[in-house]
Motif scaffolding. Sequence first.
Motif, PDB file in Angstrom:
ATOM      1  N   ARG A 124     -10.898  -6.481   0.547  1.00 35.88           N
ATOM      2  CA  ARG A 124     -11.586  -5.738   1.602  1.00 35.88           C
ATOM      3  C   ARG A 124     -13.030  -5.487   1.201  1.00 35.88           C
ATOM      4  O   ARG A 124     -13.329  -5.268   0.015  1.00 35.88           O
ATOM      5  CB  ARG A 124     -10.885  -4.406   1.871  1.00 35.88           C
ATOM      6  N   PRO A 167       0.806  -1.228   0.000  1.00 37.56           N
ATOM      7  CA  PRO A 167       0.000   0.000   0.000  1.00 37.56           C
ATOM      8  C   PRO A 167       0.834   1.271   0.000  1.00 37.56           C
ATOM      9  O   PRO A 167       0.445   2.272  -0.617  1.00 37.56           O
ATOM     10  CB  PRO A 167      -0.843  -0.120   1.271  1.00 37.56           C
ATOM     11  N   GLU A 206     -15.159  -1.442   4.718  1.00 38.79           N
ATOM     12  CA  GLU A 206     -13.754  -1.145   5.009  1.00 38.79           C
ATOM     13  C   GLU A 206     -13.200  -0.117   4.040  1.00 38.79           C
ATOM     14  O   GLU A 206     -12.458   0.799   4.442  1.00 38.79           O
ATOM     15  CB  GLU A 206     -12.927  -2.422   4.946  1.00 38.79           C
ATOM     16  N   ILE A 207     -13.524  -0.275   2.754  1.00 41.46           N
ATOM     17  CA  ILE A 207     -13.051   0.687   1.756  1.00 41.46           C
ATOM     18  C   ILE A 207     -13.614   2.073   2.049  1.00 41.46           C
ATOM     19  O   ILE A 207     -12.887   3.070   2.032  1.00 41.46           O
ATOM     20  CB  ILE A 207     -13.442   0.219   0.344  1.00 41.46           C
ATOM     21  N   ARG A 239      -7.420  -6.489  -2.772  1.00 41.08           N
ATOM     22  CA  ARG A 239      -6.962  -7.264  -1.618  1.00 41.08           C
ATOM     23  C   ARG A 239      -8.115  -7.905  -0.848  1.00 41.08           C
ATOM     24  O   ARG A 239      -7.917  -8.496   0.205  1.00 41.08           O
ATOM     25  CB  ARG A 239      -6.143  -6.368  -0.686  1.00 41.08           C
ATOM     26  N   PHE A 299     -11.941   3.591   5.200  1.00 41.67           N
ATOM     27  CA  PHE A 299     -10.555   3.988   4.975  1.00 41.67           C
ATOM     28  C   PHE A 299     -10.487   5.289   4.180  1.00 41.67           C
ATOM     29  O   PHE A 299      -9.741   6.206   4.536  1.00 41.67           O
ATOM     30  CB  PHE A 299      -9.799   2.884   4.225  1.00 41.67           C
ATOM     31  N   LEU A 317      -7.357  -1.700  -2.074  1.00 36.96           N
ATOM     32  CA  LEU A 317      -8.094  -2.398  -1.024  1.00 36.96           C
ATOM     33  C   LEU A 317      -9.084  -3.393  -1.618  1.00 36.96           C
ATOM     34  O   LEU A 317      -9.254  -4.506  -1.100  1.00 36.96           O
ATOM     35  CB  LEU A 317      -8.827  -1.391  -0.139  1.00 36.96           C
TER      36      LEU A 317
END
Length: 253
Positions: A133, A95, A137-138, A131, A141, A128
């Motif tokens: 997520r 990241p 969560e995205i 990965r 963030f 994200l």
Amino acid sequence: SRFERHNLKSKEFELFAPECCFTDDTVQTLALAASLMSGQPYGRMLKAYYRLYPDAGYGGMFRRWAESASLLPYNSFGNGSAMRVSPVAWFFAQPEQVQEEACRSAVVTHNHPEGIKGARATAAAIFLARRGRDKSEIKRFVEQRFGYDLSRSLAGIRPEYRFDVSCQGSVPEAIIAFLEADDFEDTIRNAVSIGGDSDTIACIAGGIAEAYYGGIPAAVFDGVWRRLDGRLQQVTREFLQRTGRGGAYFANG
């Protein structure tokens, strides 16, 4: 492409029509992909691809920069930095690398803080998503790291939303189009339905959706593929192969 200047405030439309074509979003995105694969500087590659496709619908400031002899940025906070950043989110494994390179890809033209933020937020959302997520969560963030308000709904945005080429006025809306979608195609329909800079909003939202949903439906991919010329097809194929996605789209990987 056909809704950029003729907005449609609806999700009900034919996905592909005879007048559909690639735009500057495609050209600049693939210029960054080519830059990452070749190691050539972002700015020089963006200028080279502009010369190859001078009529793809660029903004005035980018056009003046691309036609000049200068490689100095022009302090833009436009959404061009965000629309072209998706290759960065696929090319790097960490990241921190993604964020650093998103900034580098932006500042060659868009060195205004909002232009950099738009690129970094888009790249973060794509990274994200790839990965694994989830959407909550995205959303969390991006809101916490970049300060965008993603609590709004498309239904609330749609009635008053107008053409806005700034990062701060289009990147959050594009992310919300993704957050409210049921699948990849629904993401694109959401993006178009709010109006505004339709090709760019769909480009940003679609980049996140491809990563989140594990690819692009074959019918959509084929419809786009047929509208690219040989050079753009080659760069796309090579980049998908380099990032381990070739097998998802091509029988020979």
